[in-house]
Design a protein around this motif. Sequence first.
Motif: not given
Length: 723
Positions: A213-238
């Motif tokens: 879930d992307i926070p409702s008050n997030a812009g694009l930068g905040g959304a990308l930060d959320v994904l970067e901080n989700r270790g499972d997502f970032a690790r999968y992409v890498s």
Amino acid sequence: MRFTLGLLLSSTLLLTAGCGGGDDAIEGAASQPNDFAGNKNPVDDFSSGSTGDSANTGGLASNEVRVTMEVPGDVTSEGEPTRRNLRIVQPDRVSVYYTNQALSVLDEPAISTRTDSDGFTIIEFTNGLPLGPDVIIDASYGNTSMRALAADADRDVKVNPFSEYLVRNTLSSYTAGEFQSIMDCVEDAGGELCLNKYVWSTLADQVHDFEIDIPSNAGLGGALDVLENRGDFARYVSAMAGYAVLDETSSGKISASSADYNSVFLGIELGQTFLESTLSGAGQWGVRTAQEEVLTDENGIGYIYPALTLTSFDAFNIRVTSLANDIPYDRETLIHQIGNDFFVRGSEQWERNTHASSPGAATLLEDTRLLAGRALFQSITGRGSSKIIGWTRNPYYLNAFASTPVDETTGPDRVISGYFSAGKAIELEADGDSLLRLGTLEDQYLSVLEINLLRKEGFDADTLNGRQYNMLYLGTRFSDETTPLAIEAGVGQWQINGDTVSQSQSFTTIQRGNSGTVTTDPTGTRTESWTLSNRTSRLSKGDVDIGRLNLDISIASGDFQQPDIGIGASTPDGSLMAFNLDDSPLGDGILIAAEQTSNNVPATGQFRLQGVALGLAPGTNRLRHFDNALLTIDSSSAATLSPVTLTSTHTVDNETVTKPALENLPDIALTYSQSGDGQVQFSAGNLVLEGFHTASQDQFYLRLRATEGNEEQTGLVIATRLP
């Protein structure tokens, strides 16, 4: 021509994934209705026939894609809301261009565009759909611009923070030479068709299966930060970005045209429950163990057995290995509420569920590593009741060990893996024939160990007679009584005589009392004998022994009864066994036994380390998944562990559970020793990895024991050789 080949490959995988498995879970999965409606918004629609993300492909020609732009809530309050707190908008501008690893805007491909009746942009690629990462679709809405790869398996190209993260964090990670190698694979520049060209369409599609879930008050930068901080997502992409660099020489296939496996499966989860109003927000441990599932219809009673199928075939001279599995499982949970109140929800609380993967291609690297991006099907329980629950599972990167086959007609006798998959339980509401998403009932962070052992019709447990084994296990016990949680991990030896297992075990138990205190007892021993017997399977061809086993305390259970300790399986030659512990004296978990060997310990080599560690401290619970960490054998007396973990922590007093965090920890120098018969130990201070290696010297099975501050840790890890 590219697109025709891609369609053929995809269709062939779907057709072959359920073949060769007998009356197992794969055949059962193939017979389930796929009620996924491709034109529905996944904010509402939920189906057990999908991996989470819907595809709006109606009315498209074979060389067309539809562009669906989804923006975070801070960008606009307009547009149709979707799951993950994004909103569908019509972009102000859409462009398509070639790019390189520097993300430069290069030439434009030959395209034409149109707008469909719903206002979506449709792009036709005149020379066929792109397969590689060199074609970008860029969409802008107001001041927000995002990109996506045009090579998307479902042809509904979603331009959103997930696709933007993928573009930013894969292409820029390559050197110019690596990017050229990738494109050489896509273009078959070496003259041999290259399977790994299809990594990109898989990756571009699977990032949208993640339930983050992307926070409702997030812009694009905040959304990308959320994904970067989700270790499972970032690790999968890498990991998938690294997978894509492999060239055509790595696209091997299993020796047999089809190989079927009995699966032993353990999932340890830590998460947060919102299911019951009085317990909402509490942390929750969970354990999942593979089970047989009984199906009853007008033709009588049938059985689904936890299973994996590998299938090899040639498509236009591409050597393809396809895999699919379906593992019915039972689940038990322990809720740990603020104030150290504990509540057990046993397997009777949850309908038997299934862990099933979407059929797809994999790469067999040097006949030892099976690599793939795996998407998991959603499932539904309680259909027709007042509490319908949808279960989601995020994709994961599979890096499994496969043994060397004994001949050209036989598949590997084992496929061993550990992986991490977060998920959710979502309340569903019936709306005619549809099921609509409501609120989130649970967040789940799951570490999995999966042991797949080759089936052999006519297997006889007498194959095991007279042999000696090293063994280890990990079990959990949940209770409403004085000791709500006990985690037991042991190592030992077996001697099998007839159907009798004589044994010597030592085990450590970490316990949490009902006041929240944590204690450790390392002095446990077990010497009583157990009983091992064949467990005949009922297939469409009749009753057949296929390597499945019963493990009992004294009297052998019948073929269709629940044994005292657990149900397991053996490799055809009896060199490796594994069992799912189920309501046993050891708890619920997994037991692994490998034949003892006089071979010396491996003196060199790198090993992929996968597994789980559970940590208990007075105010916290912690789940650590070793996500393709590295164990390097430096000599016969020294080794180095390079830990990479995905970690979630439950803080009891705050009633918080952290999202999976990726931790790349400093290298640990280990003392490495052996005590004969294949038994080994790695140690460094309070960290001890103790267990055994196989005769082939390519696998370690190890119990983990550590103390870190006031936290007591135990777990089970598997290290398997890298090429």
